[in-house]
Each structure stands twice: as structure tokens, then as C-alpha cells.
Design a protein around this motif. Structure first.
Motif, mmCIF file in Angstrom:
data_model
loop_
_atom_site.group_PDB
_atom_site.id
_atom_site.type_symbol
_atom_site.label_atom_id
_atom_site.label_comp_id
_atom_site.label_asym_id
_atom_site.label_seq_id
_atom_site.Cartn_x
_atom_site.Cartn_y
_atom_site.Cartn_z
ATOM 1 N N MET A 1 -64.583 -15.923 -13.927
ATOM 2 C CA MET A 1 -63.932 -14.675 -14.280
ATOM 3 C C MET A 1 -64.471 -14.165 -15.631
ATOM 4 N N ALA A 2 -64.799 -12.904 -15.676
ATOM 5 C CA ALA A 2 -65.357 -12.369 -16.931
ATOM 6 C C ALA A 2 -64.969 -10.894 -17.077
ATOM 7 N N ILE A 3 -64.846 -10.491 -18.316
ATOM 8 C CA ILE A 3 -64.612 -9.064 -18.578
ATOM 9 C C ILE A 3 -65.985 -8.423 -18.724
ATOM 10 N N LYS A 4 -66.151 -7.265 -18.068
ATOM 11 C CA LYS A 4 -67.430 -6.565 -18.198
ATOM 12 C C LYS A 4 -67.186 -5.265 -18.969
ATOM 13 N N ILE A 5 -67.884 -5.175 -20.084
ATOM 14 C CA ILE A 5 -67.672 -4.006 -20.955
ATOM 15 C C ILE A 5 -68.979 -3.221 -21.069
ATOM 16 N N PHE A 6 -68.870 -1.923 -20.961
ATOM 17 C CA PHE A 6 -70.034 -1.083 -21.267
ATOM 18 C C PHE A 6 -69.749 -0.395 -22.596
ATOM 19 N N HIS A 7 -70.597 -0.693 -23.572
ATOM 20 C CA HIS A 7 -70.331 -0.228 -24.945
ATOM 21 C C HIS A 7 -71.340 0.857 -25.354
ATOM 22 N N ILE A 8 -70.796 2.041 -25.675
ATOM 23 C CA ILE A 8 -71.662 3.115 -26.209
ATOM 24 C C ILE A 8 -70.985 3.697 -27.451
ATOM 25 N N SER A 9 -71.713 4.562 -28.136
ATOM 26 C CA SER A 9 -71.175 5.149 -29.363
ATOM 27 C C SER A 9 -72.037 6.326 -29.802
ATOM 28 N N ASP A 10 -71.524 7.085 -30.751
ATOM 29 C CA ASP A 10 -72.324 8.112 -31.441
ATOM 30 C C ASP A 10 -73.073 9.068 -30.500
ATOM 31 N N ILE A 11 -72.338 9.693 -29.635
ATOM 32 C CA ILE A 11 -72.963 10.651 -28.711
ATOM 33 C C ILE A 11 -73.154 12.000 -29.409
ATOM 34 N N HIS A 12 -72.261 12.275 -30.346
ATOM 35 C CA HIS A 12 -72.353 13.500 -31.160
ATOM 36 C C HIS A 12 -72.458 14.763 -30.302
ATOM 37 N N ILE A 13 -71.558 14.872 -29.358
ATOM 38 C CA ILE A 13 -71.455 16.110 -28.586
ATOM 39 C C ILE A 13 -71.141 17.238 -29.571
ATOM 40 N N GLY A 14 -71.874 18.370 -29.449
ATOM 41 C CA GLY A 14 -71.605 19.500 -30.341
ATOM 42 C C GLY A 14 -72.685 19.688 -31.391
ATOM 43 N N MET A 15 -73.700 18.830 -31.391
ATOM 44 C CA MET A 15 -74.829 19.069 -32.299
ATOM 45 C C MET A 15 -75.521 20.353 -31.868
ATOM 46 N N LYS A 16 -76.066 21.105 -32.853
ATOM 47 C CA LYS A 16 -76.587 22.438 -32.537
ATOM 48 C C LYS A 16 -78.120 22.507 -32.416
ATOM 49 N N PHE A 17 -78.831 21.591 -33.033
ATOM 50 C CA PHE A 17 -80.305 21.553 -32.952
ATOM 51 C C PHE A 17 -80.951 22.901 -33.269
ATOM 52 N N GLN A 18 -80.502 23.516 -34.342
ATOM 53 C CA GLN A 18 -80.961 24.871 -34.690
ATOM 54 C C GLN A 18 -82.461 24.963 -34.955
ATOM 55 N N ARG A 19 -83.072 23.858 -35.352
ATOM 56 C CA ARG A 19 -84.477 23.947 -35.747
ATOM 57 C C ARG A 19 -85.414 24.103 -34.546
ATOM 58 N N TYR A 20 -84.856 23.907 -33.350
ATOM 59 C CA TYR A 20 -85.724 23.925 -32.163
ATOM 60 C C TYR A 20 -85.629 25.258 -31.421
ATOM 61 N N PRO A 21 -86.658 25.565 -30.629
ATOM 62 C CA PRO A 21 -86.637 26.817 -29.858
ATOM 63 C C PRO A 21 -85.456 26.847 -28.875
ATOM 64 N N ASP A 22 -85.076 28.041 -28.517
ATOM 65 C CA ASP A 22 -83.852 28.228 -27.733
ATOM 66 C C ASP A 22 -83.752 27.343 -26.492
ATOM 67 N N ASN A 23 -84.833 27.342 -25.673
ATOM 68 C CA ASN A 23 -84.776 26.591 -24.416
ATOM 69 C C ASN A 23 -84.539 25.118 -24.647
ATOM 70 N N LEU A 24 -85.342 24.596 -25.579
ATOM 71 C CA LEU A 24 -85.237 23.175 -25.875
ATOM 72 C C LEU A 24 -83.861 22.876 -26.464
ATOM 73 N N ARG A 25 -83.394 23.795 -27.329
ATOM 74 C CA ARG A 25 -82.093 23.582 -27.957
ATOM 75 C C ARG A 25 -81.014 23.399 -26.891
ATOM 76 N N ALA A 26 -81.028 24.275 -25.916
ATOM 77 C CA ALA A 26 -80.026 24.182 -24.844
ATOM 78 C C ALA A 26 -80.152 22.843 -24.120
ATOM 79 N N ASN A 27 -81.395 22.421 -23.895
ATOM 80 C CA ASN A 27 -81.611 21.138 -23.194
ATOM 81 C C ASN A 27 -81.108 19.962 -24.019
ATOM 82 N N LEU A 28 -81.377 20.036 -25.328
ATOM 83 C CA LEU A 28 -80.955 18.933 -26.193
ATOM 84 C C LEU A 28 -79.439 18.835 -26.240
#
Lengths: 373, 801
Positions: A1-28
Motif C-alpha cells: 500500500m502506498a500513497i501516490k502524490i503528484f507534486h507541482i508548483s509555481d505555475i504563475h497563471i496570469g503572467m503577461k509576457f509583454q516583451r514577446y510578440p502578440d502571437n507568442l505572448r498569447a501562446n505563452l
């Protein structure tokens, strides 16, 4: 028997990536949701019981409501027992914040918001688990939020898991010590069976798979800037009833960033420029190349042609040629102008009294003017 | 640039079109193929007026050369050229009366001669002489260049001007264009940017920016500053928000604590207040009971105390009267005793008087006169004795078997041994043994008289003394003095007795004294002390009494009577029981408070604190809301990243601008340096060409204003007239091309060379070809030759005739 954990962090939803061109920005921007989606898919594929997110799901506390809802929708697809959500320093918890109100209102039933510094008890796979939550309540803090745990006695019969957010001194620089700083030694001294940490975007440990480490830093699942050179990833962790551990790093990200110095000598060609990116999917690479070295005259003159050919190959490329210089010699000048001419004298004077780069700039303008005649 | 020559009819050529290209054009053809005529046609098309008279020599010559042999009456050509971006076609028909000149500009024909001339000036900027002597070289006249140009004033002026003006070799680079390009690039970077101060011109920040002429540096600076501002603004808001939220959190925790404390203490407030009222009532009753019990107990005792005090006062007053009377008696005795003591003194003085009188009576009295008499006698004796002494005699027994016995005047004898000396006054009687008796008297005095006076007075004195009963004169004087002292004492005592007043006759002092002695009276001090003590005692009793009166009066006014006290006490006890039972039902004041006031004040204080906190939290929540609304959606980290990007870009442009600055500065330095050089640009250009074509054999020239030319090297100089034909051709070609190069203007210039290589040796030819090809990179060259190999070597646009 074991606990299975998937650990993630720091997704930073809401970053704007202003330095990049519009298309890429939307993709990022979209790729960050993609990474979370990938994490849920991977966690389900690996039949994880818990999806643990140790802070900074969101870039700011003012992230748009639709983004929060989109996140909770993505989380809703996870079919494991629990999603443990720890507020980080970018999305710190304050009960007045609309962010966490919206999150709480829309999060799936199996989601637990670990917004208080306390022990949360769970039962996973018939194993009793105590989660020691150390959420952030501000963006900056000179001290971490582990003190309360040091004065709490652990029940060794239960599985003790720490979820915390802050800079780990040995892993990331926090020059002013203002991001809930902690050390590996300090984490070790807490006596936890497993410590899941967020904040530093570099994953820890740096190895792919381990059965000995007890402290894990998830890193970010989606690279977010030129200063981040790793793949986006998360940890798949198994912890059995005897507290034996097995962890594996799982790649999650779409894009990858490169910010490199490329030494050149005499020649500049596409092949030369692409050399550092062998085995990479160039279409998902965001690259800044700092060219450094001397180029032969003709290569130097043709550099923009070679450089602009890169634009189509990468998702984004930026070439900094500040440290790139022409091999501009007297030979070139001799070939181009007669010795007693003004251009000749000027170029020689620039080479002698300034530098070859300046002389070459003067030369380029001479050629341009003469071509236009 | 000449593009095309259409020859309708000119000399021996009919309907021939020659197209020219940019750079080098080589017209090749055998002799008599019309190459020279074509060049004449080209020249005439540009320069020769269409109207051909028949008087002027040159007109006649032109007609002979250009009109077809032998009946031709006119020539006709059209030349197409490009000037200032436009294409023109100049059409000429040379005729003595029907001459025609027209100019087509992109399809529009112009006939007005002055308009045509104006347009032609934009292409043919120099005088015809310059073109004919310099740019159009004919084979036969090639080496005559120096003479030709010297004979043409306009050409001389043009070349002289070149020697004065252009003084540097730009090697094909237009200085104006280059400077302009550098400046425009510099401007595009630095417009409105102060390179020295490294900030925007006029300090105009991004918040009040320049609106126009924003160079790349300034643009990136503004972007960087804006990003930095945004980053700082965001960071400040983030921190402000954190601070406010932390405060809200702290206040909320404090509020929670206060509320729970309030809940704990304020819930029993009504009980506590009622408890306080009842308790105070109970305390009042208990206090009254305490008093009642005391009064009840004290009332009878107080009354007893009062009557005791009265009795004591009465007794003490009696004792006081008694003592006062005793005092009076003692005072009478004191008065008697004063009289008695006077009486006793008088009696003692009278006894002393009697005693002194008896003493005086028993004493042998010597009077003062008697004393005086004795003193006179004693004085006379003394005087006689002094005389005797003044006649002193001295003797010494020198030899004798016996001691001598010496007797003096006064009858005193001494025994003197042999050898010893002695003295006597005025007389001595010496007896030695029984046989010798010797009397000696002094003659210095009347010894007998003096001895008589001495003896008589001594005898009288002795008698007197015996009579007065004195042993000596001194004794007589002492007795006189003692008698005098007793008499004085007696007189004094008698006076004292006289001073004592007289007593009443009926008083028997001794009897009265013995009466008093038997009475054993106390002292006045004892009695007076007793009186004060008794008076104090009485005052004490009176105070006791007053105190009792005070209490009794008070009690009476308060409780009416002793009985009423007992009744009230009973009532109070039952009220106390009732209150105690009621109190036991109520919540007591929490132990932490010592008074209800303290308790209530704590509640009010806590409520106030809670209300203050609620207000503070509300205010902070509004503040947090405001800060949150101001917080941009991008994080400060992202703004900082933009700032760094923009700064990096700005620095790149600054570096480039600095490089341009350096280039422009160094260019000015170079130009200044060139201006100071002694050779003109034309001379340098000529030397360069000459050195090239002669393979450095000649690399110096001497060219004066009259255009006398000498060439040479560092060893020797030669005037052109001494040069060989081939060398002269080379020199002429070098000079010609140099002049064309230096004529100035940005446009390429036409150079027509008619087989100028024929007299040169092979090496010179090769060098000349290189030079011409190089020249053709900057100018349009039309080279005419009859040698195919020359055409091949030259390359370029080959036109066969």
C-alpha cells in the motif's frame, strides 16, 4: 500500500509576457494552463491519490476571475482523492482577496485549500496522513512559516507531510532574504516523512529519479523566462506505509527557454547558430543568443542575413550582437581605399585610436553611401 | 549618362543606333568603320548648334565633316541621356536654314530653345571647352592635351579652380553624403537625448516626454523608465497591500480576543450590578448593626460614667478647699518667721556690743600721741647710732700670747685670736689677758656727746615702753591699731541694731515660735502643686462628663432611646438574612476585579477598544481595496524584466551613438589634416594615376597655375616637352582622368577616349587599361579602338561598328 502524490508548483497563471510578440505572448499565457492540464493528465495516468500544488499557481493576487475559474475547471478533471492547494507568496492568502474567494467558490470537491498554518489530517489508501501546511500570507517575508511546526510534536504513527512555500537557501538566491527563506537543514530537522516545497523554479533534487530524498522542490511545470533553462516538470512520488519513498521527475512543459552566450570565430552560419539546440524542438524554443567573438569581414557584413534566417526556426529568437565584432583589418582597408584618401586615413585612425568595431561601423556607412551613389 | 545615340545621317553614317551602358563602353571596329564619325556625332549632338551658317570657318568645317559627301545638306542625330533621374532625348537637325532642335522629356517635346538650354545645363555642367579638351580626347590630339587646355581659358579656369578647391582624395566617397549619413544615423539614435549628461534633453522625463523627434535611445530610455516606474509602483502597492493586510490580520486577531473576553465578562453585567446594589445595602445594614450593637452596649456604661464624673468633681472640689486653707496658714507662718528672724538678729547684735565693750575695757589702750612720742625717741637713737657708725675703727691682734677681748660702745664683747681683724663703731676697749686693757675713741665725731644722746634717749624710750606696757615701739603701734579696730566694729554693730525696726511689745516671739514648731506645716510648693493637680483632676472629670453628655445626646437624637436601639437591631438582622439569601443567587464580580466600577470600566474600555478595532479594520479594508484596485495585473517582477530589456537595448544604442560620435570627430580631424596638406586633391589624384601607369617610375608632379606640367621622381623632374611620345600619352591619360575625377559633383561624368593606348608599351597599356576600368567604376567611359585585343582587355559593353 502506498500513497501516490503528484507534486507541482509555481505555475504563475496570469503572467503577461509583454516583451514577446502578440502571437507568442498569447501562446505563452495559454501554455501555463496547458502545463496544469498536463499535470492533471499525468497524475491521472499515474493513478495518483493526491495532486499537491505548493504555491504560486497564480502570478498575482489580482489575477483575472476567468483565469481562476479556468484553473478550478482544469483541477476538476483530476480523479484522485485530494488536491492540496497551498497559497504561495505570489498568490498569498488573505481572506479579503477575491482570488481565494473565487477559488473556494469554484474549486472541485476533492480540493482542500491549505490556507491556515496548521495540521490537516487525511486518510489516503488507508494510511493516516498529517499534512503540515505553511501557506504564505504575504508576498514578502524575512522569516519562513515553519516556526509553528518546530513547537508541534509529530505523531510518528502517521505519515507526516510538509507543504511549504519559500526560497531554499541552497537552491536559489534570495539575496535580500525576503521570500520566506529556509534551508535544507532546517527542513530536515522537522522530521517530516516528506517535504513538498514551492517557490524556486528550479526543481530539487536535480536528479531524475530517487529513493532517498525526502525534500522536494517542484520547480515550475512550464518555463517562464529566459533565466530558466530547465524543462518544465513535476514530481511523481510514492510513499508506502513503511515510509519508503520513490520519486520520479515528470516533464510537463511545452516551451523551453535558452539564454546563452555563443562564442563565434571568423564565421557565422545557420549551422553555427543552431548547434546549441540539437535535439530540441525549435518551434517550442524561446531563445536569446549573445554572440561573442570576431567575424571575418564578409561574415560580419552578412550577419543580419544569417541572423534573420533564425526567426522562422524558433518560436522566438533574439540575438544580441553587442559582443560581436568584425575582424576589421588594415588589409580590408587597403583593398577598399587608396592610401592617401580620406576614407583610408579615417579608418586607420579609428583602428589606431579607437577600435576595429568603430572603424567597421565607419566602413559600413562608407559602403552604404558609395552603393547608393 | 548617355544612353543612346541615333544617327539618322551624319558624315558617312546613316540610320545607326548605338546604345551605351553604365560604366565602360568600348566601340571597336576596323579603320574607316565610322568610329570617329560616331564620336563626332555624339559630340555635335551635345554641343554643336543646329543652325549652320556658311560664313564662319567652324560652320564650314562642320558642314564639310558632318554633311554626307558629296551632296548632303544636313546632318541629323538624336541623343538620349539621363540627368537627375529623368530621361531626355535631344534631337538635332543641322542645316543652314531649316535647322531643328527639340528635346523630349519622358514623351513631352520641348521646342523652346532657352528652355532646352536650361535643361541641358543640368547635364552639361561644365563649359564646352572642358568637355572638348578633357572629356572628349581624340587620338591625334591626345598628347596635345597640355597645350590644348592651356589655350582654352575656360578649361584653365576650371582646372585652376580644382587645384584651389578640392584638396583631398575622397576615393569615390561623397563626403557630404557620408557626413549626412553619419549625422542622420546619429540623430536617429540621439534625437532629444543628451549624450553628455546621459539623460533626455531639457530633462524631460517619460512622464512629460518629448512629443517629436524621439531618437531610439530616448525611446528605450522612456520605456525603461516607464517600466522601472511601473515596477516600483507595483512593488510599493504590493508591499503596501501586504502591510495593510498584515495590520487587518493583527487587528482582527486582537478583535477576536477582545470579543471573546467581552462575551465572558459582559454577560453577567446585570447580575453584577444588582449584586453591587444589594451588597451595598447589606454592607449598610451590617455597618448600622455594628453601630447599634456598640451603642446598645455602651449606652448604660455611658450613663454610669457620667454620674461617676459628677461625684468625682464634687470630691475633688472639697479637697481643693482644704488644701487652699492650709496654704493660707502656711503663708501666715512665713510672715511671722520673717519678724522672728529680725528679732533674733537684734538680740544677737546686742550681745556682741556687750562683748566688744568688755574686750575694749580689758585692752591697755595706747594713744596716737604716745605712739608719736615713741617714734621721735626711736628716731633720735637711730640718728646717734648712725654717727657712731660713721666713725668706724678697725683692729688686728698681731702678736699676743693671749686672745684679745674687744668691747664696743654698746658694751658688747668679742674674743679675738692672734692674726684676726675686727671693727667697731667709734670706740673699742681691748683687753689682752689680765695685764692689758686699752680704750680707743674716734676723733671724727664728738664721741662723748653722741654717746650721751644715745644713752639718754635709749633710757627714756625704755621707760616709756615700760609705762605703756609695750615691749617695743612696734608693739606699742600694734596695740594702738587693735584698739582702734575694736572701736570701729562696735560702732558698726550699734548702727545695725539701730536699723532693726521696733517690735510690738505684746508679742512673745519665742512662745509663738515654739507653737509653730509644734504644728509641722507643709511647704507652699507642695500645697500649690496639690492645688494644680486637683484642678487638673477636676478638668479631667469634667471632660469625661462632657464626652458622656455628647454621646448620650447624639444617641438620643439618632435612636431616641436605648430601647429603640434594641428594636432597630432586631429589624436589621432579619433584613440582612433576606439580602444574603438573594445575593447567593447572583453572579459575583469576577475575581480579577476589585470593584464593580473597575469591572464596568473594563467592559466599557473593552467595548471601546473593540469598536475602535472594528473601525480601524473597516478603514484598512477600504485602504486594501483601494491599493488592490491600483495594483497592476502584471507583477513587479515582470516590470523589472522589461526594465532590464529596455535598458540593455538603450545601452546598445548609446554605444553605437558613441561610436558614431567618435567616427564624426575623427573624420573632422582627418579632414582638417588633409586641408593642411600641400597637395591639392587634383595633384594627388594625378600623382596616383601617374604612379600607377608608370609603375612608380614617376610619382612626383609639379603643376603650376599656368598648368605647366613637369613629372619625375625624387631624383629628377622633367617638363612634358622632354617626354617620349608613349610617356606623354600616359601622362596625358593620368592627368585627364584625374581632372575628370576631381571635377566634383555627385553624378558620373562622361569620358570619351579615342584609342589613347596606341603609343604605349605593353606594360603601360595594361596599367592604362586597369586605370580606365577603375575610372569606369565611377564614370561613364566610351573607349574607341580599332584593336580587338584592347576591347577584350577592357571588357565592359562592347559596341561593334
Amino acid at each position: 500500500m502506498a500513497i501516490k502524490i503528484f507534486h507541482i508548483s509555481d505555475i504563475h497563471i496570469g503572467m503577461k509576457f509583454q516583451r514577446y510578440p502578440d502571437n507568442l505572448r498569447a501562446n505563452l499565457i495559454e501554455s501555463r494552463f496547458g502545463a496544469l492540464r498536463n499535470a492533471v493528465v499525468e497524475a491521472d495516468r499515474l493513478k495518483c491519490d493526491v495532486l499537491a500544488i505548493t504555491g504560486d499557481i497564480f502570478e498575482t493576487i489580482k489575477v483575472a476571475k476567468r483565469d481562476v475559474v479556468k484553473v478550478t475547471e482544469i483541477l476538476g478533471a483530476f480523479s484522485g482523492d485530494y488536491i492540496w492547494i497551498l497559497p504561495g507568496n505570489h498568490d498569498y492568502y488573505d481572506q479579503q482577496l477575491q482570488l481565494w474567494q473565487t477559488f473556494s467558490d469554484t474549486m472541485p470537491d476533492n480540493c482542500v485549500l491549505l490556507n491556515e498554518s496548521k495540521v490537516y489530517s487525511f486518510e489516503v489508501q488507508d494510511i493516516e496522513v498529517d499534512v503540515y501546511a505553511s501557506p504564505c500570507d504575504s508576498k514578502h517575508s524575512k522569516v519562513n512559516n515553519l516556526e509553528w511546526i518546530k513547537t508541534t510534536s509529530l505523531n510518528k504513527n502517521r505519515m507526516n507531510i510538509l507543504l511549504a512555500h519559500g526560497s531554499i537557501k541552497e537552491i536559489s538566491p534570495d539575496l535580500n532574504n525576503e521570500y520566506f527563506p529556509m534551508t535544507l537543514q532546517e527542513l530536515g530537522s522537522l522530521g517530516m516523512d516528506l517535504s513538498l516545497i514551492g517557490h524556486t523554479h528550479v526543481p530539487y533534487p536535480l536528479i531524475q529519479e530517487t529513493t532517498t530524498d525526502r525534500v522536494y522542490n517542484a520547480g515550475t511545470p512550464e518555463p517562464d523566462g529566459l533565466n530558466y533553462r530547465f524543462d518544465g516538470s513535476g514530481w511523481y512520488i510514492e510513499l508506502d506505509q513503511n515510509k519508503n519513498i520513490h520519486a520520479e521527475k515528470i516533464r510537463l512543459g511545452t516551451y523551453k527557454f535558452y539564454d546563452i552566450v555563443l562564442k563565434v570565430n571568423d564565421q557565422l552560419s545557420e549551422t553555427e547558430l543552431l548547434k546549441p539546440f540539437a535535439n530540441e524542438n525549435l518551434e517550442k524554443l524561446i531563445v536569446r543568443i549573445h554572440l561573442d567573438g570576431y567575424l571575418d569581414q564578409d561574415h560580419y557584413e552578412n550577419r543580419y542575413e544569417v541572423m534573420s534566417a533564425m526567426d522562422e526556426k524558433f518560436a522566438y529568437v533574439e540575438i544580441n550582437e553587442m559582443a560581436l565584432k568584425p575582424k576589421f583589418t588594415q588589409e580590408t582597408i587597403d583593398k577598399s581605399f587608396t592610401k592617401d584618401s580620406v576614407p583610408y586615413a579615417l579608418l586607420m585612425k579609428l583602428i589606431d585610436e579607437s577600435d576595429g568595431e568603430t572603424a567597421h561601423l565607419a566602413y559600413e556607412f562608407m559602403m552604404e553611401v558609395m552603393d547608393n551613389d | 549618362m548617355i544612353k543612346k545615340l541615333d544617327i539618322v545621317q551624319f558624315a558617312g553614317i546613316n540610320n545607326k543606333t548605338i546604345e551605351f551602358g553604365d560604366g565602360l563602353n568600348v566601340i571597336v571596329g576596323r579603320n574607316e568603320a565610322g568610329k570617329s564619325s560616331a564620336m563626332e556625332a555624339l559630340y555635335a549632338s551635345l554641343f554643336t548648334n543646329a543652325r549652320i551658317g556658311n560664313k564662319k570657318v567652324e560652320d564650314k568645317r562642320f558642314a564639310e565633316m558632318a554633311f554626307p559627301y558629296e551632296n548632303g545638306d544636313h546632318a541629323e542625330c538624336a541623343i538620349t541621356f539621363e540627368a537627375e533621374g529623368h530621361e531626355y532625348k535631344l534631337h538635332k537637325l543641322w542645316h543652314s536654314s531649316d535647322s531643328k532642335t527639340s528635346l523630349e522629356k519622358e514623351g513631352t517635346k520641348i521646342l523652346d530653345q532657352s528652355a532646352i538650354e536650361e535643361i541641358m545645363k543640368t547635364y552639361l555642367v561644365y563649359g564646352e571647352g572642358t568637355y572638348s579638351n578633357v572629356m572628349f580626347s581624340k587620338q591625334e590630339a591626345f598628347k596635345a592635351l597640355f597645350e590644348d587646355i592651356k589655350s582654352n581659358t575656360e578649361t584653365v579656369q576650371t582646372i585652376s579652380q580644382l587645384m584651389k578647391n578640392a584638396s583631398m582624395n575622397l576615393d569615390g566617397l561623397s563626403l557630404e553624403a557620408y557626413k549626412g549619413r553619419l549625422e542622420s544615423e546619429y540623430k536617429s539614435l540621439t534625437s532629444n537625448w543628451d549624450m553628455e549628461k546621459e539623460k533626455p534633453m531639457n530633462n524631460k522625463s517619460w512622464q512629460n516626454p518629448h512629443k517629436n523627434r524621439i531618437g531610439l535611445i530616448l525611446a528605450h530610455h522612456y520605456e525603461a523608465e516607464r517600466s522601472a516606474y511601473e515596477a516600483k509602483f507595483t512593488e510599493e502597492r504590493e508591499k503596501e497591500l501586504e502591510r495593510v493586510q498584515a495590520e487587518i490580520k493583527a487587528f482582527s486577531e486582537e478583535k477576536t480576543k477582545l470579543v471573546s473576553r467581552l462575551d465572558a465578562i459582559a454577560s453577567i453585567e446585570a447580575d453584577v450590578i444588582k449584586y453591587q446594589t444589594l451588597k451595598s445595602k447589606l454592607d449598610q445594614i451590617e455597618n448600622q448593626n455594628k453601630e447599634l450593637l456598640e451603642v446598645n452596649k455602651k449606652w448604660p456604661a455611658m450613663e454610669a460614667d457620667k454620674s461617676n464624673a459628677d461625684e468625682n468633681i464634687r470630691k475633688a472640689q472639697l479637697r481643693l478647699v482644704n488644701v487652699q486653707e492650709k496654704l493660707k496658714a502656711v503663708k501666715s507662718y512665713e510672715k511671722f518667721m520673717l519678724e522672728y528672724k529680725a528679732y533674733e538678729k537684734k538680740r544677737s547684735l546686742e550681745l556682741e556690743i556687750d562683748h566688744k565693750r568688755a574686750e575694749l575695757d580689758a585692752f591697755s589702750k595706747i594713744t596716737n600721741e604716745e605712739v608719736s612720742k615713741l617714734e621721735r625717741l626711736e628716731k633720735a637713737i637711730h640718728s646717734a647710732n648712725v654717727k657712731l657708725k660713721s666713725a668706724e675703727l678697725a683692729g688686728q691682734l698681731l702678736k699676743s700670747n693671749h686672745p684679745a677681748v674687744v668691747t664696743d660702745v654698746y658694751g658688747n664683747s668679742i674674743k679675738v685670736p692672734v692674726g684676726e681683724t675686727w671693727t667697731t663703731n667709734a670706740y673699742m676697749k681691748l683687753e689682752i689677758g689680765e695685764q692689758v686693757t686699752l680704750e680707743i675713741q674716734s676723733n671724727q665725731i664728738d664721741f662723748t656727746k653722741v654717746k650721751e644722746e644715745f644713752r639718754r634717749n635709749t633710757s627714756v624710750l625704755e621707760e616709756e615702753l615700760i609705762e605703756l606696757g609695750a615691749s617695743s615701739v612696734e608693739d606699742a603701734k600694734l596695740k594702738n591699731a587693735q584698739a582702734r579696730a575694736i572701736e570701729i566694729k562696735l560702732a558698726s554693730i550699734e548702727k545695725q541694731v539701730k536699723d532693726i525696726p521696733a517690735f510690738k511689745d505684746d508679742v512673745d516671739f519665742d512662745e509663738k515660735k515654739s507653737e509653730y514648731d509644734q504644728m509641722a506645716l507643709p511647704s507652699i510648693e507642695t500645697l500649690e502643686t496639690s492645688i494644680i493637680e486637683i484642678q487638673n483632676e477636676i478638668r479631667g472629670f469634667e471632660q469625661n462628663k462632657a464626652q458622656c453628655d455628647f454621646y448620650l445626646k447624639q444617641w438620643q437624637s439618632k435612636f431616641s432611646s436605648h430601647d429603640d436601639v434594641a428594636i432597630t437591631l432586631g429589624e436589621n438582622l432579619s433584613e440582612k438574612k433576606r439580602l444574603t439569601s438573594e445575593l447567593s443567587e447572583l453572579s459575583k464580580l469576577p475575581e480579577e476585579f476589585s470593584t464593580v466600577e473597575e469591572y464596568l470600566s473594563e467592559i466599557r474600555k473593552t467595548q471601546r477598544l473593540r469598536d475602535d478595532l472594528i473601525e480601524k479594520i473597516n478603514r484598512l479594508e477600504i485602504a486594501a481595496e483601494r491599493v488592490l484596485s491600483e495594483l497592476p495585473e502584471r507583477s513587479s517582477e515582470e516590470f523589472y524584466e522589461s526594465y532590464e530589456d529596455e535598458t540593455q537595448k538603450m545601452n546598445q544604442y548609446i554605444k553605437k551613438a558613441q561610436q558614431l560620435q567618435t567616427i564624426m570627430e575623427k573624420l573632422e580631424e582627418i579632414l582638417e589634416q588633409f586641408k593642411q596638406d600641400s597637395y591639392s586633391s587634383l595633384e594627388r589624384s594625378f600623382m596616383r594615376n601617374l604612379s600607377m601607369i608608370t609603375q612608380n617610375r614617376y610619382d612626383f608632379i609639379d603643376l603650376n597655375e599656368r598648368l605647366d606640367v613637369a613629372i619625375g621622381n625624387k631624383d629628377k623632374m622633367l617638363p612634358t616637352k622632354l617626354l617620349s611620345s608613349g610617356t606623354l600619352d600616359s601622362v596625358a591619360l593620368a592627368f585627364r582622368l584625374a581632372i575628370i575625377d576631381e571635377l566634383g559633383g555627385d553624378t558620373q561624368k562622361l569620358t570619351v577616349l579615342d584609342d589613347c593606348l596606341v603609343n604605349m608599351d605593353e606594360d603601360r597599356q595594361k596599367k592604362a587599361i586597369d586605370m580606365i576600368k577603375n575610372h569606369a567604376e565611377r564614370h561613364q567611359v566610351i573607349f574607341v579602338t580599332c584593336h580587338n585585343w584592347v576591347a577584350e582587355m577592357l571588357g565592359g559593353n562592347t559596341i561593334e561598328m
